[in-house]
Scaffold this motif. Structure first.
Motif, PDB file in Angstrom:
ATOM      1  N   PHE A 441       0.123   5.650   6.379  1.00 56.24           N
ATOM      2  CA  PHE A 441      -0.145   6.953   5.767  1.00 56.24           C
ATOM      3  C   PHE A 441       1.151   7.749   5.709  1.00 56.24           C
ATOM      4  CE2 PHE A 441      -4.128   5.512   7.523  1.00 56.24           C
ATOM      5  CZ  PHE A 441      -4.990   5.741   6.461  1.00 56.24           C
ATOM      6  N   GLY A 442       1.260   8.607   4.695  1.00 56.60           N
ATOM      7  CA  GLY A 442       2.441   9.466   4.613  1.00 56.60           C
ATOM      8  C   GLY A 442       2.557  10.220   5.925  1.00 56.60           C
ATOM      9  N   GLY A 443       3.749  10.422   6.418  1.00 52.99           N
ATOM     10  CA  GLY A 443       3.912  11.056   7.725  1.00 52.99           C
ATOM     11  C   GLY A 443       4.962  10.272   8.480  1.00 52.99           C
ATOM     12  N   THR A 444       5.105  10.520   9.769  1.00 48.40           N
ATOM     13  CA  THR A 444       6.175   9.866  10.524  1.00 48.40           C
ATOM     14  C   THR A 444       5.700   8.527  11.070  1.00 48.40           C
ATOM     15  OG1 THR A 444       5.444  10.932  12.542  1.00 48.40           O
ATOM     16  CG2 THR A 444       7.071  12.121  11.248  1.00 48.40           C
ATOM     17  N   ILE A 445       6.681   7.726  11.532  1.00 47.37           N
ATOM     18  CA  ILE A 445       6.352   6.440  12.166  1.00 47.37           C
ATOM     19  C   ILE A 445       5.483   6.716  13.397  1.00 47.37           C
ATOM     20  CG2 ILE A 445       7.358   4.543  13.511  1.00 47.37           C
ATOM     21  CD1 ILE A 445       9.642   4.456  11.539  1.00 47.37           C
ATOM     22  N   PHE A 481      11.639   7.903  15.696  1.00 50.04           N
ATOM     23  CA  PHE A 481      10.173   7.939  15.533  1.00 50.04           C
ATOM     24  C   PHE A 481       9.731   8.995  14.525  1.00 50.04           C
ATOM     25  CE2 PHE A 481      10.157   5.362  19.320  1.00 50.04           C
ATOM     26  CZ  PHE A 481       9.022   4.579  19.167  1.00 50.04           C
ATOM     27  N   GLU A 482      10.617   9.951  14.234  1.00 48.08           N
ATOM     28  CA  GLU A 482      10.236  11.027  13.295  1.00 48.08           C
ATOM     29  C   GLU A 482      10.544  10.638  11.845  1.00 48.08           C
ATOM     30  OE1 GLU A 482       8.442  13.610  14.233  1.00 48.08           O
ATOM     31  OE2 GLU A 482       8.578  12.856  16.292  1.00 48.08           O
ATOM     32  N   THR A 483      10.980   9.400  11.637  1.00 52.34           N
ATOM     33  CA  THR A 483      11.283   8.936  10.279  1.00 52.34           C
ATOM     34  C   THR A 483      10.022   8.981   9.420  1.00 52.34           C
ATOM     35  OG1 THR A 483      12.882   7.435  11.219  1.00 52.34           O
ATOM     36  CG2 THR A 483      12.209   6.999   8.949  1.00 52.34           C
ATOM     37  N   LEU A 484      10.167   9.531   8.202  1.00 53.42           N
ATOM     38  CA  LEU A 484       9.007   9.601   7.312  1.00 53.42           C
ATOM     39  C   LEU A 484       8.783   8.254   6.649  1.00 53.42           C
ATOM     40  CD1 LEU A 484       9.398  13.059   5.584  1.00 53.42           C
ATOM     41  CD2 LEU A 484       7.714  12.388   7.270  1.00 53.42           C
ATOM     42  N   GLY A 486       6.619   5.816   3.773  1.00 51.00           N
ATOM     43  CA  GLY A 486       5.829   5.954   2.541  1.00 51.00           C
ATOM     44  C   GLY A 486       6.592   6.567   1.403  1.00 51.00           C
ATOM     45  N   GLU A 487       5.946   7.496   0.706  1.00 47.07           N
ATOM     46  CA  GLU A 487       6.465   7.995  -0.566  1.00 47.07           C
ATOM     47  C   GLU A 487       7.938   8.405  -0.462  1.00 47.07           C
ATOM     48  OE1 GLU A 487       4.368   6.796  -2.302  1.00 47.07           O
ATOM     49  OE2 GLU A 487       3.295   8.338  -3.390  1.00 47.07           O
ATOM     50  N   ARG A 488       8.224   9.309   0.467  1.00 45.54           N
ATOM     51  CA  ARG A 488       9.594   9.763   0.588  1.00 45.54           C
ATOM     52  C   ARG A 488      10.216   9.090   1.805  1.00 45.54           C
ATOM     53  NH1 ARG A 488       6.166  13.039   0.298  1.00 45.54           N
ATOM     54  NH2 ARG A 488       6.306  13.696   2.469  1.00 45.54           N
ATOM     55  N   GLY A 489      11.475   9.400   2.091  1.00 45.79           N
ATOM     56  CA  GLY A 489      12.091   8.860   3.292  1.00 45.79           C
ATOM     57  C   GLY A 489      12.376   7.383   3.102  1.00 45.79           C
TER      58      GLY A 489
END
Length: 595
Positions: A441-445, A481-484, A486-489
């Motif tokens: 899901f979009g969001g962080t690892i 761990f805060e890497t986004l 999915g769509e971005r990142g």
């Protein structure tokens, strides 16, 4: 793809039953319902003040006869006062309706989404995501516009027509009859004509959209176009579409011309007729000039409202259609899932699984029996592999264990208890699945790993990532761990996503683990890392492994070969290899002779 246009929304006939269905929407207003009723009061007041306006204008003009300055000033002040009141009433009307609508629709959206998320899998197997999305977006937007402005406008026009006609009759009955025989007819004709033209321009828009599709397709597949040297073909295809657009648009232009001539001649002709008759009545002393002016203003009010009300009626029909479709989704029965997430309430199960004579067909394809009496037992801590040609129902076994679908016959037992006797959340709370196509899901690892256990501590998340062989690549990202995702990142590779899915499953600490071809799409290096992580994940739990690659399941305690809806062979790798002409042996020879 041609865009989904607001005009495409189907209309619903307005009947007593469809209206009563639509009024269910008020249930979602909660404590905000009074705003709608107070808004209606302000609506009546704006209608009343609007109707006073032409009357006072007529009186103002009649002051010419009396030559009284004080009366002129009084009436002018009164008019200003009425305009001031009308603006205040309008402000309250609009803001109350918007306030009521937004609160109501927020509740409706939430109910709709909550119900959708809880619907069983078979619902999603025959519904397209795009269609559900348009229910939540365009259908609700249609309801929103209607509640905010359309209903109010419709009622306002209605008040103006009725009030206008009554007040006209008080000025002059003869003139009113003339006006009613001419103006509304012309207004209605204008609406019908206008609608025809709009339909036509929609056709032009659709054709333009289709020509856009050609451009999009060509640009996306430009390498194929060039590889086949088919530029000329695409140009001809586009040229054909554009010519169609031109033809339609020119025809539409003609209709627009007719419409303009019609409006100029008939509508203004109708006004000329009314004024001509009114002036004759004034000359004969049957009405004053002021009354004539009031009359002409009322006539324009009534004519304009006749024109507007038909359009608004069509909008309300669309909204009722939209409401019905939204409530259809709300009427679907959801699975029994508790409303709050409380991970501590999951009682641990041990993880013994038994399939007894399980038969199953998918609800959408009743004629195809997928499973016809499947029997097997997986004891706590065992690794059970399911293999077989594609399309024989291997993944179906996993879906049935997760209770995505109801079985037709036989029974599935977990720890000796029928799975339908378990609380759904408790059952699924004890299982984890690592699918072939991992969905993050979009969001962080970190959020993605914690999806299995939302209240997990930092240490638990770290440990799960480490055991899943994911820590090293996560640490290599600047945001760790805060890497986004999915769509971005950062886009993650297949192996990395797979390891995050394993960490997610590890953190949940399930009793039963389902691996659905978890390594089938990886290169050999990623596969090695993922395989190591899977070994750690499978320790001390019942694992059901659905596999294409036989190399990954040699160490399984039991291998089940599914063929034709039944288990045709069963045993360890060594036992199955020894079977002459066995399916497993053939699959094995095929794979290892290639590798």
């Amino acid at each position: 793809m041609a865009r989904f246009k607001e005009n495409d929304l189907p209309k619903s006939k307005i009947t007593a039953s469809s209206l009563s269905k639509a009024t269910i929407i008020f249930k979602y207003a909660g404590g905000h319902r009074w705003k709608f009723y107070v808004g209606l009061v302000f609506l009546l007041l704006t209608g009343a003040t609007a109707l006073a306006f032409p009357k006072l204008m007529g009186m103002l003009v009649d002051c010419v006869k009396d030559k009284s300055y004080s009366q002129v000033n009084n009436i002018a002040l009164l008019l200003i006062g009425i305009l001031f009141l009308q603006s205040i009433f309008s402000f309250f009307r609009v803001s109350l309706f918007v306030n009521f609508t937004e609160h109501t629709l927020a509740n409706l959206r939430l109910s709709l989404y909550s119900n959708l998320v809880k619907l069983p899998m078979h619902f999603f197997s025959h519904k397209r995501v795009g269609e559900l999305n348009s229910r939540i977006s365009s259908d609700i937007t249609q309801i929103q516009d209607t509640l905010t402005t359309t209903i109010a406008e419709f009622l306002r026009q209605f008040i103006l027509i009725i009030g206008g006609i009554i007040l006209l009759a008080t000025e002059s009955v003869k003139l009113t009859l003339l006006m009613l025989s001419v103006v509304p007819l012309v207004a209605v004709a204008a609406v019908i004509f206008g609608r025809f033209i709009r339909k036509y321009s929609k056709k032009v828009q659709d054709q333009v959209a289709e020509s856009q599709v050609i451009v999009e397709e060509t640009m996306q597949g430009i390498s194929i176009v060039k590889a086949f040297a088919n530029e000329w073909y695409e140009i001809a295809r586009y040229d054909g579409k554009i010519k169609e657009v031109v033809k339609l648009a020119i025809k539409g232009g003609k209709y627009r011309g007719y419409f303009a001539s019609f409006i100029i001649f008939c509508l203004f002709g109708a006004i000329v007729a009314v004024v001509w008759y009114g002036v004759r009545l004034s000359i004969s002393g049957e009405m004053s000039v002021g009354q004539l002016i009031s009359f002409v203003l009322y006539s324009t009010f009534v004519g304009a409202s006749f024109g507007g009300i038909a359009e608004l009626y069509a909008q309300i029909q669309k909204a009722i259609g939209a409401t019905e479709r939204v409530f259809e989704l709300l009427d679907e029965t959801p699975e029994k899932i508790n409303s709050t997430q409380n991970s501590h309430s999951v009682q641990k199960i041990q993880g013994n699984v038994t399939f007894k004579n399980v038969g199953f067909t998918y609800p959408s394809r009743k004629e195809m029996k997928v499973l016809k009496g499947v029997n097997f037992t997986a004891n706590f801590g065992q690794k059970i592999a399911i293999v077989g040609p594609s399309g024989v129902g291997k993944s179906t076994i996993a879906s049935l264990l997760l209770r995505f679908y109801n079985i037709d016959s036989g029974e599935i037992l977990v720890d000796g208890k029928n799975i339908y006797d378990y609380d759904l959340e408790n059952l699924r709370g004890n299982m984890s699945i690592v699918p072939q196509d991992v969905i993050l899901f979009g969001g962080t690892i970190k959020e993605n790993i914690a999806y299995g256990k939302p209240d997990a501590t930092e240490e638990e998340i770290m440990l799960a990532a480490k055991q899943a062989n994911a820590l090293s690549f996560i640490e290599s990202f600047p945001e760790k761990f805060e890497t986004l995702v999915g769509e971005r990142g950062i886009k993650l590779s297949g192996g990395q996503r797979q390891r995050i899915a394993i960490a997610r499953a590890l953190l949940k600490n399930p009793s039963i683990l389902i691996l659905d071809e978890a390594t089938s799409s990886l290169d050999s290096e990623s596969e090695k890392l993922v395989q190591e992580a899977l070994e750690i994940l499978m320790e001390g739990r019942t694992s059901i492994i659905i596999a294409h690659r036989l190399s990954t399941i040699r160490s399984a305690d039991q291998i089940l070969v599914v063929d034709g809806g039944v288990i045709s062979e069963q045993g360890t790798h060594q036992e199955l290899i020894a079977l002459e002409n066995g399916i497993y042996k053939n699959l094995s020879n095929l794979q290892f002779s290639h590798s």
